[in-house]
Design an enzyme around this catalytic site. Structure first.
Site, PDB file in Angstrom:
ATOM      1  N   ARG A  20      15.578  -8.222 -36.879  1.00 52.24           N
ATOM      2  CA  ARG A  20      16.645  -8.815 -36.053  1.00 52.24           C
ATOM      3  C   ARG A  20      16.920 -10.258 -36.457  1.00 52.24           C
ATOM      4  O   ARG A  20      18.069 -10.689 -36.514  1.00 52.24           O
ATOM      5  CB  ARG A  20      16.292  -8.738 -34.569  1.00 52.24           C
ATOM      6  CG  ARG A  20      16.337  -7.320 -34.027  1.00 52.24           C
ATOM      7  CD  ARG A  20      15.801  -7.237 -32.612  1.00 52.24           C
ATOM      8  NE  ARG A  20      14.413  -7.699 -32.612  1.00 52.24           N
ATOM      9  CZ  ARG A  20      13.875  -8.460 -31.665  1.00 52.24           C
ATOM     10  NH1 ARG A  20      14.575  -8.848 -30.632  1.00 52.24           N
ATOM     11  NH2 ARG A  20      12.613  -8.824 -31.740  1.00 52.24           N
ATOM     12  N   ASN A  38      16.309  -4.422 -30.369  1.00 54.01           N
ATOM     13  CA  ASN A  38      15.286  -3.398 -30.525  1.00 54.01           C
ATOM     14  C   ASN A  38      15.495  -2.344 -29.446  1.00 54.01           C
ATOM     15  O   ASN A  38      15.759  -2.685 -28.288  1.00 54.01           O
ATOM     16  CB  ASN A  38      13.885  -3.987 -30.352  1.00 54.01           C
ATOM     17  CG  ASN A  38      13.387  -4.696 -31.590  1.00 54.01           C
ATOM     18  OD1 ASN A  38      13.922  -4.538 -32.677  1.00 54.01           O
ATOM     19  ND2 ASN A  38      12.344  -5.485 -31.422  1.00 54.01           N
TER      20      ASN A  38
END
Length: 90
Positions: A20, A38
């Site tokens: 990320r 996530n």
């Protein structure tokens, strides 16, 4: 060229490896907005929106991900653009 917006989902070794963070950095470099989250099943959802060329470059990058990750599968589809600005992670 116009603006494009896609929701992308990637599977593999994509959590706990900085996926990320690197996705956000790359998106900001390309002038994109959206998010990288996530998900509970171990995958990552990415929403990307911006100029067509930048979005296409990001899709290509997401297929590989950062060196720390191992993307085994990727799917994407057209999505409504995000309401806000910037690029966010959870």
């Amino acid at each position: 060229m116009g603006e494009q917006s896609f929701v992308v989902r990637v599977w593999g070794l994509v959590q706990g490896v900085g996926f990320r963070y690197f996705t956000r950095e790359r998106a900001l470099q390309l002038g994109l907005r959206g998010h990288a989250y996530n998900l509970e099943d171990g995958s990552v959802e990415i929403l990307i929106c911006g100029p067509e060329q930048s979005v296409q470059m990001m899709l290509g990058w997401l297929e590989r991900g950062p060196r720390t990750a191992e993307v085994t599968r990727m799917e994407y589809e057209v999505a409504p653009p995000p309401k806000g600005s910037g690029f966010h992670t959870n």
